[in-house]
Design an enzyme around this catalytic site. Structure first.
Site, PDB file in Angstrom:
ATOM      1  N   CYS A  41       0.832  -1.203   0.000  1.00 40.09           N
ATOM      2  CA  CYS A  41       0.000   0.000   0.000  1.00 40.09           C
ATOM      3  C   CYS A  41       0.871   1.260   0.000  1.00 40.09           C
ATOM      4  O   CYS A  41       1.994   1.255   0.495  1.00 40.09           O
ATOM      5  CB  CYS A  41      -0.909   0.000   1.232  1.00 40.09           C
ATOM      6  SG  CYS A  41      -2.079   1.391   1.261  1.00 40.09           S
ATOM      7  N   ASP A  43       0.402   3.770   1.738  1.00 43.38           N
ATOM      8  CA  ASP A  43       0.361   4.369   3.076  1.00 43.38           C
ATOM      9  C   ASP A  43       1.769   4.704   3.581  1.00 43.38           C
ATOM     10  O   ASP A  43       2.665   3.851   3.558  1.00 43.38           O
ATOM     11  CB  ASP A  43      -0.328   3.380   4.035  1.00 43.38           C
ATOM     12  CG  ASP A  43      -0.702   4.030   5.361  1.00 43.38           C
ATOM     13  OD1 ASP A  43       0.206   4.555   6.038  1.00 43.38           O
ATOM     14  OD2 ASP A  43      -1.892   4.010   5.720  1.00 43.38           O
ATOM     15  N   ARG A  45       2.927   4.963   6.376  1.00 45.52           N
ATOM     16  CA  ARG A  45       3.375   4.244   7.583  1.00 45.52           C
ATOM     17  C   ARG A  45       3.871   2.841   7.289  1.00 45.52           C
ATOM     18  O   ARG A  45       4.245   2.109   8.208  1.00 45.52           O
ATOM     19  CB  ARG A  45       2.215   4.173   8.593  1.00 45.52           C
ATOM     20  CG  ARG A  45       1.677   5.534   9.008  1.00 45.52           C
ATOM     21  CD  ARG A  45       0.334   5.404   9.697  1.00 45.52           C
ATOM     22  NE  ARG A  45      -0.684   4.880   8.791  1.00 45.52           N
ATOM     23  CZ  ARG A  45      -1.939   4.607   9.152  1.00 45.52           C
ATOM     24  NH1 ARG A  45      -2.312   4.796  10.408  1.00 45.52           N
ATOM     25  NH2 ARG A  45      -2.804   4.134   8.267  1.00 45.52           N
ATOM     26  N   HIS A  97      -1.999  -4.020   5.089  1.00 45.95           N
ATOM     27  CA  HIS A  97      -1.719  -3.541   6.453  1.00 45.95           C
ATOM     28  C   HIS A  97      -3.023  -3.216   7.161  1.00 45.95           C
ATOM     29  O   HIS A  97      -3.971  -2.722   6.537  1.00 45.95           O
ATOM     30  CB  HIS A  97      -0.803  -2.320   6.426  1.00 45.95           C
ATOM     31  CG  HIS A  97      -1.432  -1.091   5.837  1.00 45.95           C
ATOM     32  ND1 HIS A  97      -1.940  -0.068   6.610  1.00 45.95           N
ATOM     33  CD2 HIS A  97      -1.670  -0.740   4.551  1.00 45.95           C
ATOM     34  CE1 HIS A  97      -2.447   0.858   5.816  1.00 45.95           C
ATOM     35  NE2 HIS A  97      -2.305   0.487   4.566  1.00 45.95           N
ATOM     36  N   CYS A 100      -5.855   0.163   7.055  1.00 46.63           N
ATOM     37  CA  CYS A 100      -5.703   0.614   5.669  1.00 46.63           C
ATOM     38  C   CYS A 100      -6.889   1.509   5.276  1.00 46.63           C
ATOM     39  O   CYS A 100      -8.041   1.068   5.247  1.00 46.63           O
ATOM     40  CB  CYS A 100      -5.622  -0.584   4.728  1.00 46.63           C
ATOM     41  SG  CYS A 100      -5.334  -0.098   3.012  1.00 46.63           S
TER      42      CYS A 100
END
Ligand code: CO
Length: 208
Positions: A41, A43, A45, A97, A100
């Site tokens: 992803c 993302d 993080r 994750h 998400c």
């Protein structure tokens, strides 16, 4: 973090690398031979190399919203093709994750413009696994399970790529489904067995 800091950090990193090995960048520029293709992803993080403890040259990375493997996505399919055919990676990973936002958006009904058709693929995962998901009463547990099931479905989508099918048939590639838990930092292997989930890859052009 501002832009000046980025370039200052870069200069510090370059000096540190050269301090350890004066030939570091010279060697890096000669080519890459990563063992892993990582599809994850976007993302912020979930930085692929950091969570895997990998260094430059070890992981070929594709990231998009909710780690989707859409077989009509020219970008994703080009990455997969290059990784499997030319780099000959040994492992192809789909890493989702928990927490998400892409999956969370798919569970809702807001109008998100161009993201709506993109989320459709995640909603298909919800529909395929409707019975299992509907049986989970707890909202957080259902959200987490959808994230895991989405990883599993994207692993199956990977097996629909003809080059991936040939590599699986030759035994030169393994597919893995992982989830990164942002709340603990742990990487979880979902134990996705694509050969048990579907039998299509022994027949190169089978489309089920
Ligand atoms: Co995400």
């Amino acid at each position: 973090m501002n832009v000046e800091e980025v370039f200052s950090n870069n200069a510090t990193w370059v000096n540190a690398q050269l301090g350890r090995d004066p030939e570091y960048f010279n060697s890096l520029s000669k080519g890459q031979a990563p063992d892993f293709l990582y599809i994850g992803c976007s993302d912020s993080r979930v930085p692929a190399e950091t969570i895997m403890g990998a260094v430059p040259g070890e992981v070929f990375v594709h990231r998009n919203v909710a780690n989707m493997v859409n077989n009509l996505d020219l970008s994703a399919m080009s990455v997969v093709n290059y990784a499997v055919v030319h780099l000959k990676v040994k492992h192809a990973v789909v890493c989702g994750h928990y927490y998400c936002g892409g999956v969370q958006a798919a569970m809702g009904s807001s109008d998100l413009g161009i993201i709506n058709p993109y989320l459709k693929s995640i909603r298909d995962v919800m529909r395929i696994h409707k019975d299992e998901l509907d049986a989970i009463a707890d909202d957080d547990a259902r959200y987490r399970r959808l994230i895991e099931l989405n990883v599993q479905e994207q692993c199956i989508n990977l097996t629909k790529n003809p080059e991936v099918q040939q590599a699986l048939k030759a035994g030169s590639l393994q597919i893995h489904g992982w989830v990164f838990d942002i709340g603990t930092g742990k990487l979880i292997d979902l134990g996705v067995d694509v050969s048990a989930l579907q039998s299509g890859y022994s027949d190169t052009f089978r489309i089920d």
